[in-house]
Write a protein that holds these residues in place. Structure first.
Motif, short mmCIF file in Angstrom:
data_model
loop_
_atom_site.label_atom_id
_atom_site.label_comp_id
_atom_site.label_asym_id
_atom_site.label_seq_id
_atom_site.Cartn_x
_atom_site.Cartn_y
_atom_site.Cartn_z
N UNK A 106 9.25 -10.36 0.74
CA UNK A 106 9.83 -9.04 0.49
C UNK A 106 9.15 -7.94 1.26
N UNK A 107 9.71 -6.75 1.10
CA UNK A 107 9.27 -5.56 1.82
C UNK A 107 8.99 -4.46 0.81
N UNK A 108 7.83 -3.83 0.94
CA UNK A 108 7.45 -2.75 0.03
C UNK A 108 7.17 -1.49 0.84
N UNK A 109 7.70 -0.36 0.37
CA UNK A 109 7.64 0.88 1.15
C UNK A 109 6.65 1.90 0.62
N UNK A 110 6.37 1.88 -0.69
CA UNK A 110 5.58 2.94 -1.30
C UNK A 110 4.28 2.46 -1.94
N UNK A 111 4.31 1.28 -2.56
CA UNK A 111 3.18 0.79 -3.32
C UNK A 111 2.87 -0.67 -2.96
N UNK A 112 1.66 -1.08 -3.19
CA UNK A 112 1.31 -2.49 -3.10
C UNK A 112 2.10 -3.24 -4.18
N UNK A 113 2.70 -4.39 -3.87
CA UNK A 113 3.46 -5.12 -4.91
C UNK A 113 2.55 -5.54 -6.06
N UNK A 114 3.16 -5.60 -7.24
CA UNK A 114 2.40 -5.89 -8.46
C UNK A 114 1.55 -7.15 -8.39
N UNK A 115 2.05 -8.19 -7.73
CA UNK A 115 1.32 -9.45 -7.66
C UNK A 115 0.01 -9.33 -6.87
N UNK A 116 -0.13 -8.27 -6.09
CA UNK A 116 -1.33 -8.11 -5.26
C UNK A 116 -2.13 -6.86 -5.63
N UNK A 117 -1.78 -6.23 -6.74
CA UNK A 117 -2.50 -5.03 -7.15
C UNK A 117 -3.81 -5.38 -7.87
N UNK A 162 4.33 -4.77 4.34
CA UNK A 162 4.01 -3.47 3.75
C UNK A 162 4.27 -2.37 4.77
N UNK A 163 5.00 -1.37 4.37
CA UNK A 163 5.10 -0.19 5.21
C UNK A 163 3.70 0.40 5.36
N UNK A 164 3.36 0.86 6.54
CA UNK A 164 2.02 1.39 6.77
C UNK A 164 1.67 2.51 5.80
N UNK A 165 2.68 3.25 5.33
CA UNK A 165 2.45 4.35 4.40
C UNK A 165 1.78 3.88 3.11
N UNK A 166 2.06 2.62 2.70
CA UNK A 166 1.47 2.08 1.48
C UNK A 166 -0.06 2.10 1.57
N UNK A 167 -0.58 1.85 2.76
CA UNK A 167 -2.03 1.75 2.95
C UNK A 167 -2.71 3.11 2.97
N UNK A 168 -1.95 4.15 3.24
CA UNK A 168 -2.52 5.49 3.32
C UNK A 168 -2.28 6.30 2.05
N UNK A 169 -1.40 5.81 1.19
CA UNK A 169 -1.09 6.55 -0.03
C UNK A 169 -2.25 6.40 -1.02
N UNK A 170 -2.94 7.48 -1.30
CA UNK A 170 -4.14 7.44 -2.12
C UNK A 170 -3.77 7.33 -3.60
N UNK A 171 -3.84 6.12 -4.13
CA UNK A 171 -3.52 5.86 -5.53
C UNK A 171 -4.82 5.69 -6.32
#
Length: 282
Positions: A106-117, A162-171
């Motif tokens: 799959x493809x995730x645009x905003x967040x790390x997928x739940x299985x890898x959080x 993962x969209x690169x934005x996922x890695x920069x989004x400070x959660x």
């Protein structure tokens, strides 16, 4: 899974009998919504209800008996039943499918997928959601699902972009994000986990059209056929879609293949994620 199988069989019987949903609902004195829930596998069934439906659809006796037996299985409790008060119907179905799937891509645009959080990343995401008063049970459920990747027998094979934005989004703050990035690096070292990053430099790509999605494929049975049809899960703000028509699966499979090809390689992706973690640490 038994509910989904039963719903699909009942839907096929209804279609063969040329019963429109509205007519069937009227005959059984149910709402069209209940018919949809039954055929979508979102509710359990009683044997006598299945017998009534089979009789109306003109199903053979052996088919009726088999579906009545399957109905009894729909009432069995799954491991996540203790979380039932916090799981919406659509997520209950997804967790059931995920639990028996062989592969997920799959493809995730905003967040790390739940299985890898990580647990702290998941908590930060859930705390920002619509029901912050039920954070801990949701975090526990998310962590429990991750056993699928590490189980000894038939672990789930995962391929994600993962969209690169996922890695920069400070959660959850810098510390939580560093931990999450390092966790992705560690998980990528597993034989059954492959992670790629879709860089900003890629410009327009298939994921810009599809949005986030997950495609589940299931184990094969003795004759080599899949035990369940492939399913694409698309989560929305107020509900979700489960797509399984052959043309839908084909389009998403093609989109994922194109996404995979347009992304950084796995080595480049992991190196980039590790680099971001180091930069955040400084």
């Amino acid at each position: 899974m038994p509910r989904r199988q039963l719903g699909r069989y009942l839907r096929d019987l209804r279609n063969r009998a040329r019963f429109p949903v509205k007519l069937a609902a009227t005959k059984f004195e149910w709402s069209e919504t209940k018919m949809w829930r039954i055929e979508s596998g979102l509710t359990s069934m009683r044997s006598h209800e299945v017998e009534m439906m089979c009789r109306a659809y003109g199903a053979p006796a052996d088919t009726t008996a088999a579906l009545m037996a399957l109905a009894k299985e729909t009432r069995a409790n799954s491991w996540w039943v203790s979380y039932s008060d916090i799981i919406p119907d659509y997520l209950d179905l997804y967790i059931g499918l995920e639990d028996v799937a062989a592969e997920l891509e799959g493809y995730w645009t905003e967040l790390v997928p739940g299985l890898l959080q990580t647990e702290r990343y998941a908590r930060a995401v859930i705390e920002a959601g619509p029901a912050p008063e039920r954070v801990e049970p949701r975090v526990q459920l998310r962590m429990a699902r991750q056993v699928l990747i590490s189980r000894i027998l038939s672990p789930l094979w995962v391929k994600i972009v993962l969209n690169e934005a996922v890695l920069h989004r400070l959660i959850g703050g810098t510390e939580v994000m560093i931990e999450q990035l390092r966790h992705l690096v560690v998980m990528s070292q597993r034989n059954n986990v492959a992670i790629r990053v879709m860089p900003f430099s890629a410009g327009f790509h298939p994921g810009a059209a599809t949005g986030p999605f997950a495609k589940l494929d299931f184990p094969t049975v003795a004759n080599g056929a899949p035990s369940e049809p492939s399913t694409v899960y698309v989560e929305g703000f107020t509900g979700s879609l489960f797509l399984e028509k052959p043309n839908e699966i084909e389009r998403y499979s093609k989109a994922f293949a194109d996404l995979w090809e347009a992304s950084m390689s796995e080595v480049e992706s992991v190196n980039y994620i590790a680099k971001l973690a180091r930069e955040m640490q400084q």
